[in-house]
Scaffold this active site. Structure first.
Site, PDB file in Angstrom:
ATOM      1  N   GLU A 176       0.819  -1.216   0.000  1.00 58.23           N
ATOM      2  CA  GLU A 176       0.000   0.000   0.000  1.00 58.23           C
ATOM      3  C   GLU A 176       0.856   1.271   0.000  1.00 58.23           C
ATOM      4  O   GLU A 176       0.665   2.188   0.799  1.00 58.23           O
ATOM      5  CB  GLU A 176      -0.972  -0.002   1.179  1.00 58.23           C
ATOM      6  CG  GLU A 176      -2.032  -1.077   1.069  1.00 58.23           C
ATOM      7  CD  GLU A 176      -3.097  -1.016   2.140  1.00 58.23           C
ATOM      8  OE1 GLU A 176      -4.193  -1.557   1.925  1.00 58.23           O
ATOM      9  OE2 GLU A 176      -2.833  -0.437   3.211  1.00 58.23           O
ATOM     10  N   GLU A 375      -6.081  -8.055  -0.857  1.00 55.97           N
ATOM     11  CA  GLU A 375      -6.760  -7.750   0.400  1.00 55.97           C
ATOM     12  C   GLU A 375      -8.185  -7.337   0.085  1.00 55.97           C
ATOM     13  O   GLU A 375      -8.409  -6.479  -0.768  1.00 55.97           O
ATOM     14  CB  GLU A 375      -6.082  -6.609   1.175  1.00 55.97           C
ATOM     15  CG  GLU A 375      -4.733  -6.932   1.762  1.00 55.97           C
ATOM     16  CD  GLU A 375      -4.184  -5.776   2.605  1.00 55.97           C
ATOM     17  OE1 GLU A 375      -4.985  -4.994   3.175  1.00 55.97           O
ATOM     18  OE2 GLU A 375      -2.940  -5.659   2.699  1.00 55.97           O
TER      19      GLU A 375
END
Length: 478
Positions: A176, A375
């Site tokens: 991320e 995710e």
């Protein structure tokens, strides 16, 4: 017949610091995650000056996967997992980050972990840096503000690529990496780049972009090295993808949306295309940021583009043109607005399954690269019933809707999707809030926010549902 490929990588995802525990075992050093205290729903975590007595650091024990990994992997195998995404804790391999030699005990732990996964034909999908930079690098170098940290990361990556050649085929560099761009607050900057700062530092945004550039160079160099060591390696980026919608049909809202998306897209643009987009150069000029990047760094970015795009998807965000914002400069905490069409989770996250299809389509059109959803999940307050079971039908409903949208993107839009790893198959520490009671898993871990519980594992209702989903390759969702 399933719309998904026969070798679709169904599975689940975690991060080392959120699941492993054993924070000082096997020669492990202190990471950034080890100095983050517990927070709560709406209560931010604090980053302390080292590990201090009397503070609650939930990552120190986490789910104790370090000692329970065989049991946990057996449960994942029972569900039929074809893949398992986790990270390597950098400080297990190089305890300080700038050590001369790697820590053999840490290397052996991951050898044993990957062997256990292969025993059940589960493919490891491995992230090299998932909010786990060595704390020593933050203290001595201020993290990726220092160009030398590029070399430390690449050395660590090379060690992993060489050691686990043949055992790991799917890699990602930084987890991320774009979170900090949408919201350059101290929490994201410390988590991602190990920059020791505070929210009231007026230089935060400039430092965030300088650190981000060096992280992107480090990622590119790692991709190059990983391909050099094993040309069959598939090395991806990992992006937090939150579609940004315009709140209304005011053209200015669409300009706001476009400028806001730049803050998230530019990381993918660099990692997939190999160069910094013009819109970011213009933004930095407008803000007066004097950022350093050498000719060698620019060359590295060009040569180290990724093979596939891994991304997380939890929610969408909505933006509207704000007052006194002549350049449409977007900051997530200031410029997002409520979307009246969407429900929210207990933590205020908009629930938007159709946004996942939208995300897959946009990424596919923009980059034309294989993708992997690494995710996607629902944090919730799970309650054990008198018989010890957990009826988490709400989690099943959330995942069912998102998997349905994912399948539509494959069947109707033709996106190239490699796999789906939900977050997280077993209860772990929340990265954002430091809670244990914010549960995501199919597997219940007997522990709470106070640290009480014997860490025993049990199956939730969703465990059996996901087992059917995988067995049917996504066809049986009810």
């Amino acid at each position: 017949m399933s719309v998904l490929r026969d070798d679709f990588l169904w599975g689940g995802a975690v991060a080392a610091h959120q699941i492993e525990g054993g924070w000082q075992e096997g020669g492990k050093g202190i990471s950034i995650a080890d100095v983050m205290t517990a927070g709560g729903n709406g209560i931010p975590r604090r980053i302390t000056d080292g590990v201090l007595p009397g503070e609650n650091y939930p990552n120190h024990e986490a789910s104790d996967f370090y000692h329970h990994y065989k049991e946990d992997i057996a449960l994942m195998a029972e569900m039929g997992f074809r893949s398992f995404r986790t990270s390597i804790a950098w400080t297990r391999i190089y305890p300080n980050g700038d050590d001369q030699e790697p820590n053999e005990a840490g290397l052996q732990f991951y050898d044993d972990l990957f062997d256990e996964l292969h025993k059940y034909n589960i493919e490891p999908v491995i992230t090299l840096q998932h909010f786990e930079m060595p704390y020593h690098l933050a203290r001595k170098y201020n993290g990726f503000m220092d160009h030398r940290c590029i070399d430390f990361f690449v050395k660590y990556a090379r060690t992993c690529f060489e050691r686990y050649k043949g055992k790991v085929h799917y890699w990602m560099t930084f987890n991320e990496i774009n979170n900090q761009g949408a919201d350059p607050c101290a929490h994201h900057m410390i988590q991602e780049g190990a920059i020791l700062t505070t929210d009231d530092n007026p230089d935060n945004e400039r430092m965030m972009y300088q650190s981000s550039l060096y992280e992107l160079v480090a990622s590119a160099e790692a991709v190059r090295v990983g391909h050099e060591i094993d040309p069959s390696n598939q090395i991806g980026c990992m992006i937090a993808y939150e579609p940004l919608y315009a709140a209304d049909c005011n053209p200015e809202s669409y300009i706001e949306m476009t400028e806001a998306n730049h803050k998230r897209y530019w990381y993918m643009d660099v990692q997939c295309r190999g160069f910094i987009p013009n819109y970011m150069y213009k933004y930095w000029d407008r803000m007066g940021f004097d950022l350093k990047l050498s000719d060698a760094d620019i060359k590295a970015l060009k040569e180290g583009t990724v093979d596939y795009i891994g991304f997380s998807y939890y929610m969408s965000q909505t933006v509207a043109k704000g007052e006194n914002n002549p350049h449409f400069n977007f900051y997530e905490r200031k410029n997002t607005v409520n979307n009246p069409f969407l429900k929210k989770s207990d933590w205020g996250w908009p629930i938007d399954p159709e946004g996942l299809r939208y995300a897959l389509c946009v990424i596919d059109e923009r980059y034309n690269k294989p993708m992997m959803i690494v995710e996607n999940g629902l944090g919730a307050y799970d309650q054990k019933l008198a018989d010890g079971s957990v009826d988490d039908t709400y989690r099943i409903d959330y995942l069912k809707a998102h998997i349905k949208a994912m399948k539509e993107a494959v069947a109707e839009d033709g996106v190239n999707l490699l796999g789906y790893q939900m977050w997280a198959p077993i209860d772990i520490v929340s990265a954002s809030s430091g809670e244990f009671d914010k549960r995501y898993g199919f597997i219940y871990v007997n522990k709470n926010n106070k640290g009480e519980g014997d860490l025993s594992r049990s199956r939730k209702k969703s465990f059996y549902w996901y087992k059917k989903v995988i067995a049917s390759n996504g066809e049986e969702l009810d």
